[in-house]
Design an enzyme around this catalytic site. Structure first.
Site, PDB file in Angstrom:
ATOM      1  N   GLU A   1      85.261   1.994   6.868  1.00 37.71           N
ATOM      2  CA  GLU A   1      83.987   2.549   7.399  1.00 37.71           C
ATOM      3  C   GLU A   1      84.169   3.760   7.885  1.00 37.71           C
ATOM      4  O   GLU A   1      84.881   3.961   9.100  1.00 37.71           O
ATOM      5  CB  GLU A   1      83.290   1.656   8.384  1.00 37.71           C
ATOM      6  CG  GLU A   1      83.134  -0.055   7.789  1.00 37.71           C
ATOM      7  CD  GLU A   1      81.877   0.061   6.841  1.00 37.71           C
ATOM      8  OE1 GLU A   1      80.905   1.213   6.847  1.00 37.71           O
ATOM      9  OE2 GLU A   1      81.605  -0.601   6.261  1.00 37.71           O
TER      10      GLU A   1
ATOM     11  N   CYS B   1      78.553   7.759  13.426  1.00 32.33           N
ATOM     12  CA  CYS B   1      78.906   8.191  12.313  1.00 32.33           C
ATOM     13  C   CYS B   1      77.741   8.321  11.163  1.00 32.33           C
ATOM     14  O   CYS B   1      77.795   9.167  10.344  1.00 32.33           O
ATOM     15  CB  CYS B   1      79.704   7.002  11.529  1.00 32.33           C
ATOM     16  SG  CYS B   1      78.767   5.336  11.720  1.00 32.33           S
TER      17      CYS B   1
HETATM   18  N1  LIG Z   1      81.364   4.375   8.981  1.00 35.35           N
HETATM   19  C1  LIG Z   1      81.276   3.638  10.550  1.00 35.35           C
HETATM   20  O1  LIG Z   1      80.569   2.524  10.584  1.00 35.35           O
HETATM   21  C2  LIG Z   1      81.547   4.245  11.608  1.00 35.35           C
HETATM   22  C3  LIG Z   1      81.319   3.911  12.775  1.00 35.35           C
HETATM   23  C4  LIG Z   1      81.629   4.752  13.804  1.00 35.35           C
HETATM   24  C5  LIG Z   1      82.498   5.544  13.754  1.00 35.35           C
HETATM   25  N2  LIG Z   1      83.097   6.195  12.412  1.00 35.35           N
HETATM   26  C6  LIG Z   1      83.777   7.217  12.364  1.00 35.35           C
HETATM   27  O2  LIG Z   1      84.959   7.425  13.290  1.00 35.35           O
HETATM   28  C7  LIG Z   1      85.316   8.558  13.772  1.00 35.35           C
HETATM   29  C8  LIG Z   1      85.472   8.639  14.957  1.00 35.35           C
HETATM   30  O3  LIG Z   1      86.118   7.539  15.516  1.00 35.35           O
HETATM   31  P1  LIG Z   1      87.541   7.814  16.503  1.00 35.35           P
HETATM   32  O4  LIG Z   1      87.761   8.903  16.843  1.00 35.35           O
HETATM   33  O5  LIG Z   1      87.671   6.567  17.282  1.00 35.35           O
HETATM   34  O6  LIG Z   1      88.397   7.513  14.962  1.00 35.35           O
HETATM   35  P2  LIG Z   1      90.005   7.196  14.889  1.00 35.35           P
HETATM   36  O7  LIG Z   1      90.229   7.345  13.356  1.00 35.35           O
HETATM   37  O8  LIG Z   1      90.800   8.242  15.703  1.00 35.35           O
HETATM   38  O9  LIG Z   1      90.498   5.904  15.517  1.00 35.35           O
HETATM   39  C9  LIG Z   1      89.825   4.676  15.096  1.00 35.35           C
HETATM   40  C10 LIG Z   1      90.780   3.443  15.462  1.00 35.35           C
HETATM   41  O10 LIG Z   1      92.002   3.640  14.897  1.00 35.35           O
HETATM   42  C11 LIG Z   1      93.019   3.352  15.683  1.00 35.35           C
HETATM   43  N3  LIG Z   1      94.142   4.407  15.301  1.00 35.35           N
HETATM   44  C12 LIG Z   1      94.303   5.547  15.506  1.00 35.35           C
HETATM   45  N4  LIG Z   1      95.465   6.161  14.864  1.00 35.35           N
HETATM   46  C13 LIG Z   1      95.975   5.092  14.387  1.00 35.35           C
HETATM   47  C14 LIG Z   1      97.305   4.733  13.496  1.00 35.35           C
HETATM   48  N5  LIG Z   1      97.943   5.848  13.320  1.00 35.35           N
HETATM   49  N6  LIG Z   1      97.492   3.588  13.137  1.00 35.35           N
HETATM   50  C15 LIG Z   1      96.681   2.742  13.399  1.00 35.35           C
HETATM   51  N7  LIG Z   1      95.510   2.718  14.102  1.00 35.35           N
HETATM   52  C16 LIG Z   1      95.027   3.978  14.503  1.00 35.35           C
HETATM   53  C17 LIG Z   1      92.579   4.142  17.102  1.00 35.35           C
HETATM   54  O11 LIG Z   1      93.221   3.617  18.253  1.00 35.35           O
HETATM   55  C18 LIG Z   1      91.108   3.353  17.015  1.00 35.35           C
HETATM   56  O12 LIG Z   1      91.083   2.041  17.374  1.00 35.35           O
HETATM   57  C19 LIG Z   1      84.390   9.308  12.793  1.00 35.35           C
HETATM   58  O13 LIG Z   1      84.945  10.057  11.717  1.00 35.35           O
HETATM   59  C20 LIG Z   1      83.159   8.541  12.655  1.00 35.35           C
HETATM   60  O14 LIG Z   1      82.361   9.093  11.582  1.00 35.35           O
HETATM   61  C21 LIG Z   1      82.422   5.483  11.404  1.00 35.35           C
END
Ligand SMILES: NC(=O)c1ccc[n+]([C@@H]2O[C@H](COP(=O)([O-])OP(=O)(O)OC[C@H]3O[C@@H](n4cnc5c(N)ncnc54)[C@H](O)[C@@H]3O)[C@@H](O)[C@H]2O)c1
Length: 403
Positions: free
Chosen positions: A129, A167
């Site tokens: 997502e 998002c």
């Molecule tokens: N499609 C959807 O439903 C939806 C909803 C909300 C946010 N988003 C998207 O999420 C993004 C913003 O959120 P964010 O800043 O929390 O995203 P992010 O990708 O930085 O982090 C998301 C999750 O991944 C974990 N993570 C980060 N690096 C990792 C790794 N190397 N290995 C494993 N886990 C890891 C983080 O701890 C967090 O729990 C935006 O692009 C937004 O559009 C999508």
């Protein structure tokens, strides 16, 4: 949860068939910070309903919510079935090294790639997502009521939820050149109404989640070619991680503001000669998670639906599609894949097992070797339930060579 009957060809008679949902096993849910409860608990509801055990890895960027989840979940749910493992990217990485039966990841495309690569090692299916740039096509609306309502909804979808850090927030708007000044005036007036003369003083504008994202957004806005296009807002307060709701008109399309997901309180407006040009504009870019179109033009609506691709399309509003649990939620292409919410979550965390059940009474002798044209002919007519063909073939009156 009950089995679904499946139709079979006549040749299978007497046989029954159905599909049965079975749990996949152990699910990992990695969620992002901006909807810390919804993005963690909604998948758990469907996963548990489907009979799975779940581990939730909430985001380190919403530490209070993550701690609350870690505290409450073991009180209200069976800790053998649902666990919360709070932590940062490193913890996420450690979890990804383990073998899971399905991973639901919500976050950025960059981390999505890491998740998918780790899952591939164990052949674990994933649902990603992700985000992206969700456009809002803003057609000219002749009725002043429609115009006012549309502007309210556009602003709420841009600056309302987490100040654009969502998002499915509107990323940018597409407007006909000749209507842009009217729209900007309306937006300015409504921003004042919603967020006051000094939005920093009101607590209705969310702060930017952390320093890193604040600097990222400041850099987007600080680009001189973007800065010169600001028509409203543009102020910020680093100490409070506050950025004023800001509108730009026609920032360069090659600027980072227009190529990266904004995820913050900026609304770039891109002007077009004709509103229909928005279709080509959207098609020339990665497929968005959501497309919004404010219009009463049925022809334009039809064209948007049939000529563009996106996770969802919402006409005359934005973000509200998220709350309809009868609609699947998910992206396509760069905005992700897999879908959930409501019953779709149950389906995503189930394997639909195919079950076929036969008795011994009737058997078609022609299914067994050694094969010849006569037997294969019978197969052909029986499969099609061609009764006359069956009779003629059995009587030897219908002969055709099967190659
Ligand atoms: N499609 C959807 O439903 C939806 C909803 C909300 C946010 N988003 C998207 O999420 C993004 C913003 O959120 P964010 O800043 O929390 O995203 P992010 O990708 O930085 O982090 C998301 C999750 O991944 C974990 N993570 C980060 N690096 C990792 C790794 N190397 N290995 C494993 N886990 C890891 C983080 O701890 C967090 O729990 C935006 O692009 C937004 O559009 C999508």
């Amino acid at each position: 949860m009950s089995p679904t009957r499946a139709k079979l060809p006549f040749i299978a008679y007497p046989t029954t068939a159905h599909t049965v949902p079975e749990p996949l096993g152990l699910i990992l849910v990695i969620s992002s910070w901006n909807l810390p409860f919804g993005l963690s608990i909604e998948p758990v509801i469907g996963a548990v309903a489907a009979g799975n055990a779940v581990v939730i890895k909430p985001s380190e960027l919403s530490p209070a919510s993550s701690a609350l989840l870690a505290k409450l979940i073991p009180i209200y749910l069976d800790p053998q079935a649902v666990k919360v493992v709070p932590g940062d990217a490193q913890v996420g990485q450690q979890l990804l090294d383990l073998k899971w039966d399905k991973i639901l990841f919500t976050g950025s495309p960059k981390v999505g790639q890491i998740v998918m690569a780790a899952a591939a090692k164990h052949l674990t299916p994933v649902c990603l997502e992700l985000g992206g740039k969700c456009p809002a096509v803003f057609d000219h609306l002749s009725s002043s009521w429609d115009k006012k309502t549309a502007v309210n909804r556009l602003l709420a979808a841009k600056f309302g939820s987490c100040a654009g850090q969502a998002c499915i927030a509107v990323d940018y708007a597409l407007v006909e050149k000749k209507h842009v000044s009217e729209l900007v005036d309306l937006l300015k007036a409504k921003i004042k109404e919603m967020f006051g003369d000094n939005p920093r003083e009101l607590n209705t504008v969310a702060r930017i989640v952390n320093k890193h994202n604040f600097s990222r957004l400041r850099k987007l806005m600080g680009d001189p070619s973007v800065k010169s296009t600001i028509v409203h807002g543009g102020s910020f307060d680093e100490h409070n991680l506050f950025i004023e709701p800001t509108i730009m008109v026609d920032p360069p399309l090659e600027s980072s503001l227009m190529t990266e997901e904004i995820f913050g309180p900026f609304l770039p407006i891109i002007t077009l000669d004709k509103i229909e040009d928005s279709i080509e504009f959207i098609k020339a870019r990665p497929r968005p998670l959501a497309i919004y179109a404010f219009t009463n033009d049925d022809k334009l609506k039809k064209r948007i639906l049939s000529e563009t691709s996106s996770g969802s399309v919402t006409f005359n509003d934005a973000i509200v599609q998220y709350i309809a649990e009868t609609l699947p939620f998910g992206g396509v292409g760069e905005s992700g894949f897999g879908r959930y919410h409501g019953k779709f979550t149950f389906e995503m965390f189930s394997h639909e097992k195919a079950v076929m059940s036969r008795g011994f009474l009737i058997d078609f002798w022609f299914r067994f070797p050694p094969w010849n044209d006569h037997k294969l002919n019978l197969f052909k007519v029986a499969y099609r339930l061609d009764v006359i063909g069956i009779v003629l073939t059995v009587l030897g009156l219908k002969k055709s060579k099967i190659n």
